[in-house]
Motif scaffolding. Structure first.
Motif, PDB file in Angstrom:
ATOM      1  N   ARG A 239       0.808  -1.225   0.000  1.00 48.05           N
ATOM      2  CA  ARG A 239       0.000   0.000   0.000  1.00 48.05           C
ATOM      3  C   ARG A 239       0.844   1.280   0.000  1.00 48.05           C
ATOM      4  O   ARG A 239       0.380   2.322  -0.472  1.00 48.05           O
ATOM      5  CB  ARG A 239      -0.948  -0.005   1.197  1.00 48.05           C
ATOM      6  N   GLY A 242       1.342   2.501  -3.644  1.00 44.25           N
ATOM      7  CA  GLY A 242       0.194   2.770  -4.497  1.00 44.25           C
ATOM      8  C   GLY A 242       0.104   4.234  -4.892  1.00 44.25           C
ATOM      9  O   GLY A 242       0.689   5.097  -4.241  1.00 44.25           O
ATOM     10  N   GLU A 272       2.552  -5.369   5.570  1.00 43.06           N
ATOM     11  CA  GLU A 272       1.140  -5.109   5.280  1.00 43.06           C
ATOM     12  C   GLU A 272       0.230  -5.460   6.455  1.00 43.06           C
ATOM     13  O   GLU A 272      -0.733  -4.747   6.736  1.00 43.06           O
ATOM     14  CB  GLU A 272       0.704  -5.882   4.025  1.00 43.06           C
ATOM     15  N   GLN A 276      -2.196  -2.852   8.327  1.00 45.89           N
ATOM     16  CA  GLN A 276      -3.639  -3.088   8.405  1.00 45.89           C
ATOM     17  C   GLN A 276      -4.119  -3.052   9.855  1.00 45.89           C
ATOM     18  O   GLN A 276      -5.167  -2.467  10.161  1.00 45.89           O
ATOM     19  CB  GLN A 276      -4.006  -4.431   7.773  1.00 45.89           C
TER      20      GLN A 276
END
Length: 433
Positions: A239, A242, A272, A276
């Motif tokens: 992420r 991105g 990740e 999260q």
């Protein structure tokens, strides 16, 4: 008698007052006469071979949230303009003065340091050093511009979610965020008690290292760049990679290739699950918003109309959180920091783009809330990880010869500040070579 320091100061003052520049927006206060006296004193010391520190005679700027004795600290807000003046210098200001630095002025910032963009509706917005139509990055906006434009050799800033590293990246200079508790935060108007850190923006890693030692109250040390060969760098793809502009991606991958060619051991490291878990924990309100709500509780509603509406909106999110929400978040953060330390045990530093985009246009972000929030979220995304997980971090320029500045970020575990600076100096030499 040499007048090297006074000459450098006078050149800076001319640049600040140049009507074709926006120096009087970059700076909210200029200490013309005091700075001249400090410069003359530095030149007099140099004449007789006396040096107070490696910073002696540097012309520097300081962000407008540090207490300077005899004047009100506004922190980029109109709300604080009528507060009583500070009675003493903040400890970091006192240390810089004791080191012989010449403080040319206080620099502009995002209101209450609560934005990665650098737009300020009260004091104006400094234009980016590379393109005046573009944002300077925040919240240490004037600090980044002052260094990149050469009116200060070092700009003292703060970093709660990227506020040193973002303007360094967007203006094309070096920014160093130390481990949060390395340097005294007394006399610096807070955004987040837990996440705030104080550090330098400068043209070189060496200047950042010299400043850091003074700020931390340590003896000067010799910055020997770490050899690149054998350094273990981890890239946290996912992420954090991105929505990258093609130019940023190209510059970052070219930098990684240079490191690999120089013998660095580059691996991918997945964080990740930790990111999260952090996102889930902050679903109700971000850590910084909750602490900011406590800082501003006294005037949050009575002076609501005097806030930058975009700053007020973020603080109000934090004000809705319960004490139990905050306690759970504090405990979750402590757990995540330990898990991250285990995850990164086998690497020397994580590397990633400082920001996934280059500096957007000021007008576009003033005109559109949607564009502002999108850009603010993107520029803060990668840097904020370092504050939440208690890293130290540095942003180095890595853009090609032409084009808007792009930042390359290196980040390491808490307490590894000097090691990170040595690695950053090695990477800087490679990039410049």
């Amino acid at each position: 008698m040499s007048t090297a320091v006074r000459d450098a100061l006078e050149a800076a003052l001319v640049r600040i007052d140049d009507p074709t520049s926006d120096g009087r927006v970059t700076y909210t206060k200029v200490y013309t006469e005091r700075a001249r006296a400090e410069a003359d004193a530095a030149d007099a010391r140099a004449k007789v071979g006396v040096s107070l520190s490696p910073l002696d005679g540097w012309v520097i700027s300081v962000k407008d949230l540090f207490d300077v004795a005899g004047e009100t600290t506004t922190a980029g807000s109109s709300i604080l303009r009528n507060r009583p003046p500070a009675t003493v210098d903040a400890p970091v200001i006192a240390r810089l003065r004791g080191a012989g630095a010449v403080i040319v002025g206080k620099t502009n910032m995002s209101e209450f340091a609560f934005s990665g963009i650098g737009i300020n509706p009260h004091f104006g917005t400094p234009g980016n050093a590379a393109d005046k139509s573009r944002v300077p990055g925040g919240s240490s906006s004037g600090a980044g511009v002052s260094v990149a434009e050469g009116t200060a050799r070092m700009g003292l800033g703060t970093d709660t979610g990227g506020s040193i590293r973002i303007p360094a990246a967007l203006n094309g200079c070096v920014g160093f965020k130390p481990t949060a508790n390395r340097i005294s935060k007394t006399g610096a108007f807070p955004l987040s008690y837990a996440l705030d850190s104080i550090g330098p923006l400068a043209k070189t890693v060496a200047d950042c290292a010299a400043t850091d030692a003074v700020l931390a109250g340590e003896e000067p040390w010799t910055l020997d760049p770490a050899p690149i060969a054998g350094l273990r760098f981890g890239i946290p793809r996912g992420r954090l990679f991105g929505q990258m502009e093609p130019e940023v991606e190209k510059a970052f991958e070219a930098s990684v290739a240079k490191l690999g060619k120089a013998g660095a051991r580059i691996t991918e490291v997945s964080i990740e699950d930790l990111l999260q878990d952090l996102a889930d924990a902050m679903a109700k309100a971000p850590f910084v918003a909750i602490e900011a709500a406590a800082v501003h509780a006294e005037w949050l509603e009575d002076r609501a109309r005097d806030f930058d509406p975009r700053v007020l909106a973020r603080i109000r999110i934090g004000a809705k959180a319960l004490a139990s929400d905050y306690i759970r978040l504090v405990n979750k953060r402590a757990e995540l920091i330990l898990r991250m330390r285990d995850r990164l045990a086998d690497i020397d530093a994580m590397i990633l783009p400082t920001t996934p985009i280059r500096a957007p246009k000021i007008f576009d972000l003033i005109a559109s809330d949607d564009q502002f929030w999108a850009a603010n979220g993107l520029v803060l995304r990668n840097t904020t990880v370092g504050n939440i997980f208690d890293f130290c971090g540095a942003s180095l320029p890595c853009q090609p010869a032409k084009g808007l500045p792009i930042g390359f970020m290196m980040t390491a575990l808490a307490g590894q500040d000097r090691r990170l600076l040595r690695m950053a100096a090695g990477v800087e030499a490679l990039f410049q070579g």
